[in-house]
Design an enzyme around this catalytic site. Sequence first.
Site, PDB file in Angstrom:
ATOM      1  N   GLN D 127      41.028  33.923  47.094  1.00  0.00           N
ATOM      2  CA  GLN D 127      41.601  33.597  48.395  1.00  0.00           C
ATOM      3  C   GLN D 127      40.510  33.062  49.318  1.00  0.00           C
ATOM      4  OE1 GLN D 127      43.666  36.915  50.064  1.00  0.00           O
ATOM      5  NE2 GLN D 127      43.835  36.048  52.103  1.00  0.00           N
ATOM      6  N   GLY D 128      40.714  31.870  49.872  1.00  0.00           N
ATOM      7  CA  GLY D 128      39.682  31.256  50.724  1.00  0.00           C
ATOM      8  C   GLY D 128      40.133  31.143  52.169  1.00  0.00           C
ATOM      9  N   TYR D 129      40.074  32.248  52.887  1.00  0.00           N
ATOM     10  CA  TYR D 129      40.482  32.252  54.299  1.00  0.00           C
ATOM     11  C   TYR D 129      39.269  32.416  55.210  1.00  0.00           C
ATOM     12  CZ  TYR D 129      45.603  32.644  53.711  1.00  0.00           C
ATOM     13  OH  TYR D 129      46.921  32.416  53.451  1.00  0.00           O
ATOM     14  N   SER D 130      38.581  33.570  55.100  1.00  0.00           N
ATOM     15  CA  SER D 130      37.501  33.897  56.038  1.00  0.00           C
ATOM     16  C   SER D 130      36.329  32.930  55.913  1.00  0.00           C
ATOM     17  CB  SER D 130      36.954  35.298  55.766  1.00  0.00           C
ATOM     18  OG  SER D 130      37.939  36.252  55.986  1.00  0.00           O
ATOM     19  N   SER D 162      37.180  37.919  47.207  1.00  0.00           N
ATOM     20  CA  SER D 162      37.043  38.907  46.136  1.00  0.00           C
ATOM     21  C   SER D 162      37.093  38.207  44.795  1.00  0.00           C
ATOM     22  CB  SER D 162      38.174  39.935  46.149  1.00  0.00           C
ATOM     23  OG  SER D 162      38.799  39.990  47.379  1.00  0.00           O
ATOM     24  N   GLU D 245      51.627  40.061  51.558  1.00  0.00           N
ATOM     25  CA  GLU D 245      50.624  41.034  51.140  1.00  0.00           C
ATOM     26  C   GLU D 245      51.175  42.459  51.173  1.00  0.00           C
ATOM     27  OE1 GLU D 245      46.849  40.098  52.699  1.00  0.00           O
ATOM     28  OE2 GLU D 245      45.830  41.304  51.186  1.00  0.00           O
ATOM     29  N   ASN D 372      40.362  47.028  61.758  1.00  0.00           N
ATOM     30  CA  ASN D 372      41.068  47.979  62.628  1.00  0.00           C
ATOM     31  C   ASN D 372      41.399  47.363  63.975  1.00  0.00           C
ATOM     32  OD1 ASN D 372      41.237  50.222  61.033  1.00  0.00           O
ATOM     33  ND2 ASN D 372      39.537  51.321  61.975  1.00  0.00           N
ATOM     34  N   GLU D 373      40.435  46.666  64.538  1.00  0.00           N
ATOM     35  CA  GLU D 373      40.596  46.154  65.898  1.00  0.00           C
ATOM     36  C   GLU D 373      41.698  45.094  65.944  1.00  0.00           C
ATOM     37  OE1 GLU D 373      37.611  46.573  64.233  1.00  0.00           O
ATOM     38  OE2 GLU D 373      37.306  48.490  65.256  1.00  0.00           O
TER      39      GLU D 373
END
Lengths: 373, 373, 388, 388
Positions: D127-130, D162, D245, D372-373
């Site tokens: 997965q290539g998002y970030s 990952s 997801e 979390n934020e």
Amino acid sequence: MDLKLTEEQRQIAGSVEQLLADASDSARMRRAAFEGEGFDAALWAQIGELGACGLHVPETHGGLGLGVTELVLVAEQLGRRLACVPWLESAVLAGTTIQSLNDAAVAARWLPSLASGERVFTQDIGLLASAPPAVRREGANWRLDGVLAVVPAAMAAQWLLLPVQAGGERLLLAVALDAAGVARQPRVNHDATRPVARVSLKNVQVPEADCLGRGAAVDRALERSRRLTAVVLASELVGVAQQCLDLTVAHLAQRVQFGKPLATFQALKHRCAQMMVTVELARSAVLGAAREFDGDPQEGRSLRLATMARCLADDAARYCTQEAIQLHGGVGFTWEFDPHLYFKRAQAARSWLGTPTGWREQLAAALLDGAAA
Amino acid sequence: MDLKLTEEQRQIAGSVEQLLADASDSARMRRAAFEGEGFDAALWAQIGELGACGLHVPETHGGLGLGVTELVLVAEQLGRRLACVPWLESAVLAGTTIQSLNDAAVAARWLPSLASGERVFTQDIGLLASAPPAVRREGANWRLDGVLAVVPAAMAAQWLLLPVQAGGERLLLAVALDAAGVARQPRVNHDATRPVARVSLKNVQVPEADCLGRGAAVDRALERSRRLTAVVLASELVGVAQQCLDLTVAHLAQRVQFGKPLATFQALKHRCAQMMVTVELARSAVLGAAREFDGDPQEGRSLRLATMARCLADDAARYCTQEAIQLHGGVGFTWEFDPHLYFKRAQAARSWLGTPTGWREQLAAALLDGAAA
Amino acid sequence: MTADYEAFRAEIAAWMQQHLRGEFESIRNCSGLGDAGYDPKLAKRWEQALARGGWVGIGWPKEHGGRALPLAQQVVFHEEYVRAGGPGRLGHIGETLLAPTLMAFGTREQQQRFLPGILAGTEYWAQGYSEPNAGSDLANVQTRARLEGDSWVIDGQKTWTSWAHESDWIFVVARCEPGSQRHKGLVMLLVPLRQAGVAIRPIRQITGDSEFNEVFFDGARTAGSLHLGAPGEGWKVAMALLGFERGVSTLGQQAGFEREMACLIDVARRNGAARDPDMRQRIAQAAATLDALRCNALRVLAQDEAASGGVPVSREAYIAKYVWSNWRRDFGRLAADVLGAAACLPDDDPMAQKLRQVWLFSRSDTIYAGTNEIQLNLIAERALGMPR
Amino acid sequence: MTADYEAFRAEIAAWMQQHLRGEFESIRNCSGLGDAGYDPKLAKRWEQALARGGWVGIGWPKEHGGRALPLAQQVVFHEEYVRAGGPGRLGHIGETLLAPTLMAFGTREQQQRFLPGILAGTEYWAQGYSEPNAGSDLANVQTRARLEGDSWVIDGQKTWTSWAHESDWIFVVARCEPGSQRHKGLVMLLVPLRQAGVAIRPIRQITGDSEFNEVFFDGARTAGSLHLGAPGEGWKVAMALLGFERGVSTLGQQAGFEREMACLIDVARRNGAARDPDMRQRIAQAAATLDALRCNALRVLAQDEAASGGVPVSREAYIAKYVWSNWRRDFGRLAADVLGAAACLPDDDPMAQKLRQVWLFSRSDTIYAGTNEIQLNLIAERALGMPR
């Protein structure tokens, strides 16, 4: 396990919600709590008419023959409104104890008036330690002498289920609260929406016919009832937490400081989000536990389920009631605003049917002390 | 109690801080930890030159004759930089044990080389449970056989203080780590900045002259040393927490997301503020405990002080190391950024000299179990 | 504690033993605010007794009638005072907040008019800062003041004023320049409370009691000379006054908390909670944290004394309000858990009753005098230097 | 659990018993990501065995080669799979994220090209998002894509991918309209990883291992037809993909956590931690909360099934990531405390080793896939409707 609610279940929850939005809004709830000794007889009658007092009582005994899922759905609404009715004590606690005795004759005699709401039942759960009453056989009766320091709903109830020890024998007696020798005195309770009383018993005669059970069956029934009621109590606390969240979000939306609504401040938003996290997780726990209780789970499983619901609902209620006071700011600790009423309920509930610490320790024993992992 | 620091105390803290800013910056600390087996011999020498190895050793034995306040000031800086030196083990733990024996001859023989830093001492504190070594009298010697599963600083040290049980007798032996029959094997340690080793003892001969104490005096000395060292360890953890706070505030100031520095987001600011709250309260606890330890408090008081410092510093270190990882975001759990090193130290420290839970239980016993309130 | 002050300690202890008796027996160990048994009439007579003993204004300069004792000795006084069971101090706002501000900003006439009454325990003060729409946002002052002849005339409303119903005077932050915004155009006025233009309405709290009040000003008046500092610069004076709040008296508050802790231990031992392992952990943690609060207060004082005024607030001072109020709120919950079902069910046990009061009253600790949220803002922005 | 699926349960259990043996013995009970003993080569052969058994895509529509089993039965599969010791699923990203997105947005050609490889366990996806500057702020995409002839050419960098080093393809959100801002002008591309223009650098983590990677695109190419959805609308596709997801596979994750809990109980019983009253409380609370996570996941599924697509996300779904990741982070610390000094000191005990891995690896749970934020922002703004 399927956690979808049926259409009927949604309707039951909805109708109770609708009833209470009006019949137990803040003003009426306060009136019942502070002027009506914590009992709203009119509301009790309305709830009885809905069938809510016999939700899980078999239809043969005048109930609706539904299950624990329905109980928790109703309980959440009652908790959310702090409704001043002895539903948990009568319909759930006493109702489950009687059913758990598995005695057809007992059920036939006692359940119909309980299920209709015509009679209010309660049960001694030993909220404050006190010496057990003395029990003696006198002819065909049991004679009781002693003082029960705190009995929930004792002023509103007609019948008290009282587990006693008569010599070597364990008994479950039904004591008529208007019988000769019974004196009831309301006790001041910070949790005014769940009134309690001191009950003194002086030469009270309980006929043998009002002995509901004896021996090991009594403790088995009491324990089953304690666990099931703990799940329903947990649902009440989810309602308590939810209401605190709703009140807080509404307050923050309208209160302006530093030129903007408080609801725009990220730190406060995150706190509300964390409140919601505890509420939803506890609600999931309650619904999951209720669904499995509907299948009458075995001993070890019911302990685990009840502990889950009880502890997570306690977390939610503690966190949300505290945060509601805090995030309301100055008005949060005034009498006039509602958060303190929920705060007191959340604290009072901790001592009901075993503390969360006690439940956890019991679960730990089951998980850790067995013969093998 | 006056918590003002003297000019001299400020200077000591300042000089150690200055030394470490350079000599134990992240790169050097990592080199010592991962390529130097966790011991930076050059840094150890520099610290010795400052006199820091003999801070609280009397001047007659080659120390500076200062107190616990000076120890905690130095410890905070060492913790902040995770300096790879066995200062806590040698100067504080072993040094205090030896002094607490209150034996002038023992002090005169052992303290000078410890105070100068010329010799590194350590002490077996039973970090992992293992069978105690067998002790037998052989002529003028004590013969030791057994395995110590985990001894801190064992690779860098020359002397190991070892409390043993020889038949009915309690002894404190000094074991030369280069003696025949002693084998040391470094153990992999996630807290790589505080190395440990396995020490096996095979027919090791300890001359009677290297027995430092016997009987009840040994346990008294060990307990006094445990408490004092716990306060100093707490100060290290304050340094750990402070550094995590500083790293986090710096990271948030430079990291831009959604078009603004993260440091402008209120929820993150509040979290940093809460980190600072834990750090400053723990620092106050450490300074207060150290100041009272300077007056050699009595038994009950020293337990209370050590528990305070230990528990609050543990809270600060746990909270701040966790938050540092969290608030660094993705890079927070990478090897390359420092927070994980502090996180591991904070966890490792929990098992040193008694867990926080253990300290609290001991304090609870003192508060709650006595004859009268 | 250093041994230097043994004689001074003994002097205080002896004085307390001699005076805290008779009619004052009933307020021994009372905390004051939030404590049910606290009789304000008696508390005032006690203040006067203290004044006669020379125990009011012990840190004040001699020129103002004080004894100019050093900080360490003031700390000793507060500790011994509480140790001897001394009740919460009704004169606290006048002695520790208003008086230092009068010394710093007041005219000689104002000082001569007001300091003696504070020193003698004959005049009591309330604080008029918060308003319904100026809570956390203190600068949003709506109360108005205008000069009319030689009087200030005040209209508006203040809230959360402790003990206004037992006080003689109030210091009020009001807007004296119509149309001014926020921190500008404010004045700090000294206003008599017992007058027709002032109405006091108690605010009923979670405990069912009322220690706080709303104060309504409807054409209330005070002399034209009774502004503290220049009109228009009220904000500066108001903030300076708050700066005096973290003072030596926190050690008295600390001692009150220690009394509450002793009370909790007593109840836990009697009702069996002390045998529960989880309670034991929590009680020990509360005791350890309480000790740390004391260390933090001493650190603040050491810093203050070292720098004697004009210093930037130290890091330990920034956390002081946050840590004590959160400690007490947690302590309140612990107290309720120790009580168990009795938390909600009043009985005759005075120890249990005290814990019940603490449980409920402590809900307000993290809200008044700067909420948790305001404290965290201040810590982040001022102590950590994070951007607004 | 309802009894309805007894036969289905038995079928799965029998299949697992028959196949999870021999060479696969060594990955039995491995969690996958973050688990030291997990061999990717073996894991791929295991995926192929599963595929041959008909256990991949069991919820997919039949037209795409799936078995179209109802949700409740899919849940049963995941539960029995883990109960039997089935290892973490390497094909998870392809099967549960990309495949539903292909079905929703892909062309028939794309579906025919890619679904069979996923279904057979022969092609793996990353997965290539970030990106380094698009972490929480996902829309700040800097990776660029341009059409050159009949190819897309990609330049830029993705991070936190990952298993990129074990995958064949990656789906990449890239900016295809130069100068566009944030959510606009993006495209979702399907890009082969094994090519000269792609470099993969492992990111070393807190555990010392590397499950995540940085992926550098330097003139990397993919066919001009391999955009998913229309160019310019990549954000919509990317968000829809994230929506898949929270699916039925969370029950598999749940079962992995249950395995970790059993492991902790085993260690606690052996090393004596189980006798410590404080540990007992924490272990019971962790077990109770874990049960509640399962209830929450079942509630999400019930909601999804009831509404079957197009519904607003339910409240229980909004909290799902936050609760499981924080549970596991706390569990990690509990595991370390149960281990005591052994937390930092590796030894030969496989149970202890597993707990050590969980302790360290769980630090990332509250950070990846939406910190979390970010979760709290979403909950406040979307679920509670608070203003931005």
